[in-house]
Design a protein around this motif. Structure first.
Motif, PDB file in Angstrom:
ATOM      1  N   TYR A 321       0.819  -1.205   0.000  1.00  0.00           N
ATOM      2  CA  TYR A 321       0.000   0.000   0.000  1.00  0.00           C
ATOM      3  C   TYR A 321       0.859   1.264   0.000  1.00  0.00           C
ATOM      4  O   TYR A 321       2.061   1.233   0.287  1.00  0.00           O
ATOM      5  CB  TYR A 321      -0.922   0.013   1.222  1.00  0.00           C
ATOM      6  N   LEU A 322       0.198   2.386  -0.322  1.00  0.00           N
ATOM      7  CA  LEU A 322       0.788   3.712  -0.213  1.00  0.00           C
ATOM      8  C   LEU A 322       0.144   4.393   0.977  1.00  0.00           C
ATOM      9  O   LEU A 322      -1.093   4.457   1.061  1.00  0.00           O
ATOM     10  CB  LEU A 322       0.518   4.506  -1.493  1.00  0.00           C
ATOM     11  N   GLY A 323       0.947   4.877   1.920  1.00  0.00           N
ATOM     12  CA  GLY A 323       0.419   5.527   3.109  1.00  0.00           C
ATOM     13  C   GLY A 323       0.799   7.000   3.159  1.00  0.00           C
ATOM     14  O   GLY A 323       1.905   7.376   2.762  1.00  0.00           O
ATOM     15  N   PHE A 324      -0.114   7.833   3.642  1.00  0.00           N
ATOM     16  CA  PHE A 324       0.125   9.273   3.747  1.00  0.00           C
ATOM     17  C   PHE A 324       0.221   9.651   5.224  1.00  0.00           C
ATOM     18  O   PHE A 324      -0.714   9.407   5.990  1.00  0.00           O
ATOM     19  CB  PHE A 324      -1.017  10.042   3.088  1.00  0.00           C
ATOM     20  N   LYS A 325       1.326  10.241   5.625  1.00  0.00           N
ATOM     21  CA  LYS A 325       1.522  10.634   7.022  1.00  0.00           C
ATOM     22  C   LYS A 325       0.737  11.908   7.331  1.00  0.00           C
ATOM     23  O   LYS A 325       0.972  12.954   6.718  1.00  0.00           O
ATOM     24  CB  LYS A 325       3.013  10.877   7.286  1.00  0.00           C
ATOM     25  N   ASN A 348      -7.854  15.747  -1.575  1.00  0.00           N
ATOM     26  CA  ASN A 348      -7.709  15.972  -3.015  1.00  0.00           C
ATOM     27  C   ASN A 348      -6.300  15.627  -3.488  1.00  0.00           C
ATOM     28  O   ASN A 348      -6.113  15.020  -4.543  1.00  0.00           O
ATOM     29  CB  ASN A 348      -8.025  17.428  -3.360  1.00  0.00           C
ATOM     30  N   LEU A 349      -5.313  16.012  -2.702  1.00  0.00           N
ATOM     31  CA  LEU A 349      -3.920  15.718  -3.034  1.00  0.00           C
ATOM     32  C   LEU A 349      -3.669  14.218  -2.991  1.00  0.00           C
ATOM     33  O   LEU A 349      -3.022  13.650  -3.885  1.00  0.00           O
ATOM     34  CB  LEU A 349      -2.996  16.452  -2.053  1.00  0.00           C
ATOM     35  N   ARG A 350      -4.223  13.553  -1.977  1.00  0.00           N
ATOM     36  CA  ARG A 350      -4.042  12.107  -1.845  1.00  0.00           C
ATOM     37  C   ARG A 350      -4.724  11.364  -3.001  1.00  0.00           C
ATOM     38  O   ARG A 350      -4.161  10.433  -3.588  1.00  0.00           O
ATOM     39  CB  ARG A 350      -4.592  11.623  -0.495  1.00  0.00           C
ATOM     40  N   MET A 543     -12.861   4.488   3.096  1.00  0.00           N
ATOM     41  CA  MET A 543     -11.399   4.510   3.005  1.00  0.00           C
ATOM     42  C   MET A 543     -10.910   4.812   1.590  1.00  0.00           C
ATOM     43  O   MET A 543      -9.894   5.485   1.407  1.00  0.00           O
ATOM     44  CB  MET A 543     -10.819   3.187   3.507  1.00  0.00           C
ATOM     45  N   VAL A 544     -11.624   4.316   0.588  1.00  0.00           N
ATOM     46  CA  VAL A 544     -11.254   4.654  -0.796  1.00  0.00           C
ATOM     47  C   VAL A 544     -11.431   6.155  -1.017  1.00  0.00           C
ATOM     48  O   VAL A 544     -10.564   6.820  -1.584  1.00  0.00           O
ATOM     49  CB  VAL A 544     -12.089   3.835  -1.809  1.00  0.00           C
ATOM     50  N   ASP A 545     -12.531   6.696  -0.532  1.00  0.00           N
ATOM     51  CA  ASP A 545     -12.796   8.125  -0.703  1.00  0.00           C
ATOM     52  C   ASP A 545     -11.741   8.983   0.016  1.00  0.00           C
ATOM     53  O   ASP A 545     -11.231   9.950  -0.542  1.00  0.00           O
ATOM     54  CB  ASP A 545     -14.187   8.467  -0.172  1.00  0.00           C
ATOM     55  N   GLN A 546     -11.401   8.619   1.233  1.00  0.00           N
ATOM     56  CA  GLN A 546     -10.475   9.428   2.036  1.00  0.00           C
ATOM     57  C   GLN A 546      -9.017   9.258   1.602  1.00  0.00           C
ATOM     58  O   GLN A 546      -8.203  10.163   1.729  1.00  0.00           O
ATOM     59  CB  GLN A 546     -10.626   9.079   3.516  1.00  0.00           C
ATOM     60  N   ALA A 547      -8.667   8.053   1.131  1.00  0.00           N
ATOM     61  CA  ALA A 547      -7.330   7.767   0.584  1.00  0.00           C
ATOM     62  C   ALA A 547      -6.178   8.087   1.540  1.00  0.00           C
ATOM     63  O   ALA A 547      -5.118   8.519   1.118  1.00  0.00           O
ATOM     64  CB  ALA A 547      -7.143   8.515  -0.744  1.00  0.00           C
ATOM     65  N   TYR A 548      -6.386   7.847   2.815  1.00  0.00           N
ATOM     66  CA  TYR A 548      -5.250   7.958   3.750  1.00  0.00           C
ATOM     67  C   TYR A 548      -4.254   6.826   3.508  1.00  0.00           C
ATOM     68  O   TYR A 548      -3.059   6.990   3.650  1.00  0.00           O
ATOM     69  CB  TYR A 548      -5.745   7.891   5.201  1.00  0.00           C
ATOM     70  N   VAL A 549      -4.807   5.665   3.173  1.00  0.00           N
ATOM     71  CA  VAL A 549      -4.015   4.488   2.830  1.00  0.00           C
ATOM     72  C   VAL A 549      -4.604   3.925   1.540  1.00  0.00           C
ATOM     73  O   VAL A 549      -5.791   3.614   1.490  1.00  0.00           O
ATOM     74  CB  VAL A 549      -4.070   3.426   3.950  1.00  0.00           C
ATOM     75  N   VAL A 550      -3.770   3.810   0.510  1.00  0.00           N
ATOM     76  CA  VAL A 550      -4.253   3.338  -0.792  1.00  0.00           C
ATOM     77  C   VAL A 550      -3.602   1.991  -1.101  1.00  0.00           C
ATOM     78  O   VAL A 550      -2.374   1.905  -1.220  1.00  0.00           O
ATOM     79  CB  VAL A 550      -3.914   4.350  -1.907  1.00  0.00           C
ATOM     80  N   PRO A 551      -4.397   0.909  -1.208  1.00  0.00           N
ATOM     81  CA  PRO A 551      -3.796  -0.387  -1.522  1.00  0.00           C
ATOM     82  C   PRO A 551      -3.203  -0.362  -2.927  1.00  0.00           C
ATOM     83  O   PRO A 551      -3.762   0.276  -3.828  1.00  0.00           O
ATOM     84  CB  PRO A 551      -4.977  -1.354  -1.440  1.00  0.00           C
TER      85      PRO A 551
END
Length: 589
Positions: A321-325, A348-350, A543-551
């Motif tokens: 996954y890709l994670g955003f801090k 939006n950036l994520r 979680m898909v909408d928020q995209a804090y963690v993207v598989p």
């Protein structure tokens, strides 16, 4: 909970032919490898087994393993691998991961009384001959919950046990909710809970710890020094089929039979786990240097015609996954705290970064379909909990640009600025691996550059595996985005990975909606399966909408196994901590 491990470098693809130009092309439909792997069995043929023999197993990684031989303190998959011959869970399961009575201990749940009763079988002994006791079960909880150990296994999920929160906070010297009716040297523990949860009858549920720790062996070591002690690193005491004979730090572990093992004498005389570079994996398989070696997926074509091996395959419960801090771990209060001013705090950036990733093309094409993009954080192996209608993020540069334009990330020359006009530089951490990890990471950076985002590697290079996770786990400054991977628990509760009170929520995101959905999926209402499925689907959509963690992707896991071996199985009823039960493995007569 104790199934979750951070993945090493073996998941990376490996070929010297990858070029950045090729990554952008959409011809990733070749999947002969996947078609072949889907037909492979999950276990070796069953044959008569002889006594004796040395088994050599390859541990494929580009860096030394850390060598923490204790389930309560251990987090990495490589450590779990090299420890597996001696490690054993308290519980066995059926092929649907439901706990049965065939393991080292039995489990009884009483929803009305809100109790969990664990009884260790007589004759289940540590490798020094001492019976596994009630205190050993309690002590495992103490290791996890005592702040001195800094165990990442601690999660607010455990606060379901009466008195555990008070023990964790240092307000109590013992965990009041753990009762030992026959005393510390008895074999029964009654755990008093605030309520029981829907997944508790299954392994990996995150509320019941499934291991014991040898209190008599470790009790004199201060909690603060436990992880670095020789008793954990060099001479661990375990109750599995094998015991450590020799550790060459970070490189190899030699195991010999535990003469006190409760199921009887193992078939093998010795198991040797040896580190080998992923770049050498195909050669190691073709030369039969090891009896068991994992196929690095992009080397499949090089090894597929190897003689005298059985290929065993499965799609594991795992993902990268890709994670955003977006925050930090608050050690004092044992919870994640979001930073309202976090650079990656704008969804939006994520989302734009997620749409810009050409994940499916990269992995499908270069691994012959053996690695493939996945849409949500609930893998398909979880059955109806997986929302098959949720497509996640598919490659769409146009949409990525539109999102950024609309959100005010204006271009100033080559790069976009923040909506407030300030320069935007995104610091990206990626762990080292085989020789080709660098081009793949550079490919993603190139993709983000295409939408005007100035993304740079932390330190200007890939980060060594152990150092990478140290930085991610401890919220090292200067990391905005990172790429990582998990092997998962068999029970799908998400509290252990993404709740407010788990250290393993490395993105550090906390929202009221996420807290609510995670609580609902493990609530009393969730004993109704239909209701629980609905909550899992709602959580995936959120979680898909928020995209804090993207598989990003999962993959076929293929093991090349010496065809003279039998008893090697990946069936749920025949594994322990996601490894074959080594007690069953032997050479053919």
């Amino acid at each position: 909970m104790n199934k979750i491990k951070i993945l090493g470098s073996i998941g990376l693809i490996s070929t010297a032919t990858l070029t950045l130009a090729a990554c952008g092309k959409g011809n990733g439909t070749n999947s002969e490898g996947a078609k072949t792997a889907s037909k492979f069995p999950v276990e070796t043929p069953i044959k008569d087994t002889k006594q004796g023999g040395t088994l050599k197993v390859a541990e494929e990684m580009d860096t030394p393993f850390t060598g923490i031989f204790n389930e309560e303190l251990q987090m990495s998959q490589p450590d779990a691998d090299v420890m597996s011959p001696g490690q054993e869970s308290l519980f066995d399961t059926d092929d649907h991961y439901k706990i049965n009575d065939k393991g080292a201990a039995t489990l009884r749940l009483n929803r009305k009384a809100k109790t969990v009763t664990i009884t260790v079988k007589k004759g289940v002994k540590w490798s020094d001959g001492k019976q596994v006791t009630a205190k050993d079960i309690e002590y495992a909880y103490e290791i996890i919950a005592n702040k001195g150990t800094k165990s990442e296994r601690y999660s607010s999920q455990f606060n379901i046990i009466e008195g555990l929160k008070e023990y964790h906070e240092g307000k109590a010297k013992t965990i009041s909710g753990i009762e030992m009716p026959d005393g510390e040297n008895g074999r029964t523990v009654i755990i008093h809970c605030k309520e029981l949860k829907p997944g508790m009858a299954y392994v990996g549920n995150g509320y019941i710890w499934e291991n014991a720790a040898p209190y008599h062996y470790l009790k004199d070591i201060p909690f603060t020094k436990l992880e670095s002690s020789d008793e954990i690193r060099k001479k661990p005491l375990l109750f599995g089929p094998f015991q450590v004979q020799k550790v060459v730090r970070g490189q190899s572990v030699t195991w010999v039979p535990n003469k006190y093992y409760w199921r009887g004498k193992p078939k093998l005389d010795k198991i040797i786990y040896q580190v080998v570079s992923p770049n050498s994996a195909s050669q190691a398989i073709k030369s039969h240097k090891f009896d068991i070696a994992r196929v690095v997926n992009n080397q499949w074509k090089q090894v597929k015609d190897t003689k005298e091996v059985n290929f065993i395959a499965e799609i594991p419960l795992a993902y990268y996954y890709l994670g955003f801090k977006v925050g930090k771990w608050d050690t004092k209060n044992s919870k994640n705290v979001m930073n309202p001013k976090a650079k990656m705090g704008d969804k939006n950036l994520r989302q734009a970064m997620a749409y810009a990733m050409n994940t499916d093309q990269v992995y499908k094409h270069y691994t012959d379909g053996l690695s493939f993009q996945i849409p949500t954080l609930i893998p398909a192996q979880y059955g109806d909990y997986f929302d098959k209608n949720n497509k996640g993020y598919t490659y769409n540069l146009k949409k990525a640009n539109e999102i950024l334009d609309k959100a005010g990330y204006k271009k100033k020359g080559k790069w976009r600025t923040m909506p407030n006009g300030k320069p935007l530089t995104i610091n990206f951490a990626a762990k080292s691996g085989d020789a080709i990890q660098e081009p793949i990471v550079q490919n993603y950076i190139q993709q983000w550059n295409k939408i005007g985002l100035n993304v740079k590697l932390v330190g200007g290079r890939l980060t060594e595996f152990n150092s990478f996770y140290d930085k991610v786990q401890h919220d090292a400054p200067g990391i905005d985005v990172y790429m990582a991977g998990w092997t998962l628990s068999d029970e799908p509760s998400q509290a252990q990975l993404y709740s407010e009170g788990t250290m393993q929520n490395y993105s550090r995101f906390v929202t009221p909606e996420n807290n609510k959905l995670i609580a609902e999926m493990d609530s009393q209402k969730a004993f109704d399966h239909k209701y629980r499925v609905e909550k899992f689907h709602e959580w995936q959509k959120y979680m898909v909408d928020q995209a804090y963690v993207v598989p990003t992707y999962n993959q076929y896991q293929i093991d090349a196994v010496n065809n003279k071996l039998t008893g090697y199985s990946l069936k749920p009823s025949k594994i322990n901590y996601d490894h074959p039960m080594w007690f069953n493995v032997g050479f053919v007569k």
